[in-house]
Design a protein around this motif. Structure first.
Motif, PDB file in Angstrom:
ATOM      1  N   VAL A 210       0.804  -1.286   0.011  1.00 52.54           N
ATOM      2  CA  VAL A 210      -0.132   0.089  -0.061  1.00 52.54           C
ATOM      3  C   VAL A 210       0.882   1.193   0.006  1.00 52.54           C
ATOM      4  CG1 VAL A 210      -1.632   1.131   1.256  1.00 52.54           C
ATOM      5  CG2 VAL A 210      -1.846  -1.252   1.112  1.00 52.54           C
ATOM      6  N   THR A 211       2.015   1.299   0.749  1.00 52.55           N
ATOM      7  CA  THR A 211       2.702   2.479   0.990  1.00 52.55           C
ATOM      8  C   THR A 211       3.724   2.830  -0.097  1.00 52.55           C
ATOM      9  OG1 THR A 211       4.272   1.601   2.347  1.00 52.55           O
ATOM     10  CG2 THR A 211       2.489   2.536   3.428  1.00 52.55           C
ATOM     11  N   MET A 212       4.265   1.607  -0.464  1.00 55.38           N
ATOM     12  CA  MET A 212       5.103   1.830  -1.445  1.00 55.38           C
ATOM     13  C   MET A 212       4.852   1.260  -3.153  1.00 55.38           C
ATOM     14  SD  MET A 212       8.602   0.146   0.454  1.00 55.38           S
ATOM     15  CE  MET A 212       9.058   0.736   2.262  1.00 55.38           C
ATOM     16  N   SER A 213       4.246   0.119  -3.283  1.00 56.94           N
ATOM     17  CA  SER A 213       3.661  -0.220  -4.648  1.00 56.94           C
ATOM     18  C   SER A 213       2.575   0.764  -5.087  1.00 56.94           C
ATOM     19  CB  SER A 213       3.392  -1.629  -4.717  1.00 56.94           C
ATOM     20  OG  SER A 213       4.609  -2.601  -4.364  1.00 56.94           O
ATOM     21  N   MET A 214       1.648   0.962  -4.182  1.00 50.56           N
ATOM     22  CA  MET A 214       0.517   1.916  -4.678  1.00 50.56           C
ATOM     23  C   MET A 214       0.956   3.342  -4.498  1.00 50.56           C
ATOM     24  SD  MET A 214      -2.647   0.012  -3.038  1.00 50.56           S
ATOM     25  CE  MET A 214      -3.035  -1.828  -3.575  1.00 50.56           C
ATOM     26  N   ASN A 215       2.130   3.498  -3.864  1.00 50.05           N
ATOM     27  CA  ASN A 215       2.725   5.034  -3.796  1.00 50.05           C
ATOM     28  C   ASN A 215       1.588   5.869  -2.923  1.00 50.05           C
ATOM     29  OD1 ASN A 215       4.899   4.788  -5.396  1.00 50.05           O
ATOM     30  ND2 ASN A 215       3.655   4.906  -7.044  1.00 50.05           N
ATOM     31  N   LEU A 216       1.090   5.239  -1.739  1.00 48.68           N
ATOM     32  CA  LEU A 216       0.236   6.183  -1.113  1.00 48.68           C
ATOM     33  C   LEU A 216       0.745   6.662  -0.035  1.00 48.68           C
ATOM     34  CD1 LEU A 216      -3.174   4.060  -0.629  1.00 48.68           C
ATOM     35  CD2 LEU A 216      -2.875   5.741  -2.072  1.00 48.68           C
ATOM     36  N   GLY A 217       2.061   6.209   0.336  1.00 47.79           N
ATOM     37  CA  GLY A 217       2.799   6.913   1.338  1.00 47.79           C
ATOM     38  C   GLY A 217       2.612   6.380   2.716  1.00 47.79           C
ATOM     39  N   TYR A 218       3.610   6.844   3.633  1.00 42.53           N
ATOM     40  CA  TYR A 218       3.090   6.034   5.132  1.00 42.53           C
ATOM     41  C   TYR A 218       1.700   6.731   5.833  1.00 42.53           C
ATOM     42  CZ  TYR A 218       7.958   4.577   4.001  1.00 42.53           C
ATOM     43  OH  TYR A 218       9.130   3.965   3.515  1.00 42.53           O
ATOM     44  N   LEU A 219       1.787   7.790   5.838  1.00 44.87           N
ATOM     45  CA  LEU A 219       0.551   8.505   6.479  1.00 44.87           C
ATOM     46  C   LEU A 219      -0.835   8.011   6.012  1.00 44.87           C
ATOM     47  CD1 LEU A 219      -0.424  10.584   8.597  1.00 44.87           C
ATOM     48  CD2 LEU A 219      -0.079  12.505   6.698  1.00 44.87           C
ATOM     49  N   ALA A 220      -0.734   8.087   4.653  1.00 49.56           N
ATOM     50  CA  ALA A 220      -1.951   7.701   4.200  1.00 49.56           C
ATOM     51  C   ALA A 220      -2.222   6.079   4.376  1.00 49.56           C
ATOM     52  CB  ALA A 220      -2.190   7.898   2.598  1.00 49.56           C
ATOM     53  N   GLY A 221      -1.069   5.427   4.214  1.00 47.77           N
ATOM     54  CA  GLY A 221      -1.254   3.860   4.381  1.00 47.77           C
ATOM     55  C   GLY A 221      -1.622   3.677   5.701  1.00 47.77           C
ATOM     56  N   THR A 222      -1.015   4.364   6.683  1.00 47.62           N
ATOM     57  CA  THR A 222      -1.524   4.135   7.994  1.00 47.62           C
ATOM     58  C   THR A 222      -2.904   4.491   8.308  1.00 47.62           C
ATOM     59  OG1 THR A 222       0.884   4.654   8.877  1.00 47.62           O
ATOM     60  CG2 THR A 222      -1.096   4.934  10.526  1.00 47.62           C
ATOM     61  N   CYS A 223      -3.466   5.484   7.997  1.00 46.90           N
ATOM     62  CA  CYS A 223      -4.908   6.006   7.928  1.00 46.90           C
ATOM     63  C   CYS A 223      -5.890   4.944   7.396  1.00 46.90           C
ATOM     64  CB  CYS A 223      -5.156   7.267   7.397  1.00 46.90           C
ATOM     65  SG  CYS A 223      -4.445   8.737   8.051  1.00 46.90           S
ATOM     66  N   VAL A 224      -5.468   4.230   6.321  1.00 48.95           N
ATOM     67  CA  VAL A 224      -6.210   3.169   5.715  1.00 48.95           C
ATOM     68  C   VAL A 224      -6.452   1.958   6.565  1.00 48.95           C
ATOM     69  CG1 VAL A 224      -6.285   1.514   3.687  1.00 48.95           C
ATOM     70  CG2 VAL A 224      -5.986   3.897   3.102  1.00 48.95           C
ATOM     71  N   PHE A 225      -5.180   1.400   6.778  1.00 53.36           N
ATOM     72  CA  PHE A 225      -5.227   0.385   7.733  1.00 53.36           C
ATOM     73  C   PHE A 225      -5.766   0.677   9.274  1.00 53.36           C
ATOM     74  CE2 PHE A 225      -1.552  -0.832   4.936  1.00 53.36           C
ATOM     75  CZ  PHE A 225      -2.358  -2.068   4.249  1.00 53.36           C
ATOM     76  N   ALA A 226      -5.569   1.985   9.742  1.00 55.31           N
ATOM     77  CA  ALA A 226      -6.156   2.208  11.086  1.00 55.31           C
ATOM     78  C   ALA A 226      -7.570   2.230  10.974  1.00 55.31           C
ATOM     79  CB  ALA A 226      -5.902   3.461  11.560  1.00 55.31           C
ATOM     80  N   ALA A 227      -8.144   2.351   9.939  1.00 58.02           N
ATOM     81  CA  ALA A 227      -9.669   2.536   9.636  1.00 58.02           C
ATOM     82  C   ALA A 227      -9.983   0.979   9.507  1.00 58.02           C
ATOM     83  CB  ALA A 227     -10.169   3.211   8.280  1.00 58.02           C
ATOM     84  N   LEU A 228      -9.654   0.209   8.995  1.00 59.02           N
ATOM     85  CA  LEU A 228      -9.572  -1.440   8.699  1.00 59.02           C
ATOM     86  C   LEU A 228      -9.619  -2.014   9.978  1.00 59.02           C
ATOM     87  CD1 LEU A 228      -8.084  -2.199   5.567  1.00 59.02           C
ATOM     88  CD2 LEU A 228     -10.372  -2.025   5.651  1.00 59.02           C
ATOM     89  N   LEU A 229      -8.766  -1.359  10.883  1.00 62.43           N
ATOM     90  CA  LEU A 229      -8.343  -2.032  12.237  1.00 62.43           C
ATOM     91  C   LEU A 229      -9.399  -1.679  13.279  1.00 62.43           C
ATOM     92  CD1 LEU A 229      -6.810  -3.377  14.480  1.00 62.43           C
ATOM     93  CD2 LEU A 229      -5.501  -1.290  14.931  1.00 62.43           C
TER      94      LEU A 229
END
Length: 265
Positions: free
Chosen positions: A43-62
């Motif tokens: 999510v953060t590298m291959s999709m180029n969303l970055g660490y902040l956006a990736g953290t927000c996405v996974f935090a919502a799923l969590l």
């Protein structure tokens, strides 16, 4: 006097909402932590969303998965492992965010997360008298349990990167780091042969050590060859790990942990 195994709705229960600790549990746990590394990097590298956006996405799923887990009245294997995977993916992206984007480095990130993990275990024991998974009989115990898991999963990424990185860490590499944490797990297994050693302490030691072990394996699978990895597709590696977890969750025994019966007023 009431049993400590009282369920949240007031009915008596003997079983916790977490799986019993078996060999199958540890195998699936290691796969889950490896998946957390590859999925987080996807999510953060291959999709180029970055660490902040990736953290927000996974935090919502969590948040969604954890809410379902806490509301559940009994153990559901697939729900439990979904929450575990969510904590480990959040741990991956959050640790990378702290270490790299916020610039506190691997040492700073590892120290901060060690302190948070230790503080959570201390508060859990001080407030409820035990950090045993056989005492997860209240909402408060469940919350402490999942906080401990989240901090241990995040620590695993920071600690694993610190051990492996040749420039900003110890320079063990991914293979060397995996061997180091694997050796730590063997020490825990050896200590298990002594009955006087706390089983609860050994459980949490093993739980914490499996996270950086999984992180090392995940990095080894998807990092470039020049960096010591196999350069496999993150999508393919994550898909294979999901398939492996699903297969093992179906084939291996998945029974709920028994609660201790302790008299309370």
């Amino acid at each position: 006097m009431r049993s400590a195994a009282t369920a949240r709705d007031g009915h008596y229960a003997d079983l916790a909402k977490v799986p019993a600790v078996t060999l199958g549990f540890w195998i699936i746990k290691i796969l889950a932590t490896t998946l957390g590394e590859t999925a987080g990097d996807t999510v953060t590298m291959s999709m180029n969303l970055g660490y902040l956006a990736g953290t927000c996405v996974f935090a919502a799923l969590l948040a969604l998965a954890l809410a379902a887990q806490i509301r559940a009245s009994r153990f559901h294997p697939f729900l439990f492992w979904t929450v575990i995977v969510a904590t480990t993916t959040v741990g991956t992206t959050l640790a990378d965010l702290c270490d790299r984007s916020l610039g506190i480095g691997y040492l700073g990130g590892s120290a901060l997360l060690c302190a948070l993990l230790a503080a959570t275990l201390y508060a859990w024991h001080r407030n409820l008298g035990s950090v045993s998974i056989q005492r997860l009989d209240t909402r408060a115990a469940e919350i402490f349990y999942w906080l401990t898991i989240l901090f241990s999963q995040t620590l695993g990424t920071a600690l694993g990167d610190w051990v492996a990185d040749p420039d900003a860490g110890w320079g063990f590499g991914y293979g060397g780091g995996a061997a180091l944490f694997g050796a730590g797990l063997l020490v825990v297994v050896a200590l298990y042969q002594w009955p006087r050693v706390s089983r609860t302490a050994l459980f949490w030691a093993a739980f914490i050590l499996t996270r950086p072990l999984g992180a090392m394996v995940g990095d080894y699978l998807d990092k470039p060859v020049a960096a010591g990895g196999l350069a496999l597709s993150r999508y393919a590696a994550s898909g294979a790990l999901v398939a492996g977890m699903l297969l093992l969750a179906i084939l291996l025994p998945q029974r709920a942990e028994r609660l201790e019966r302790v008299a309370r007023d």
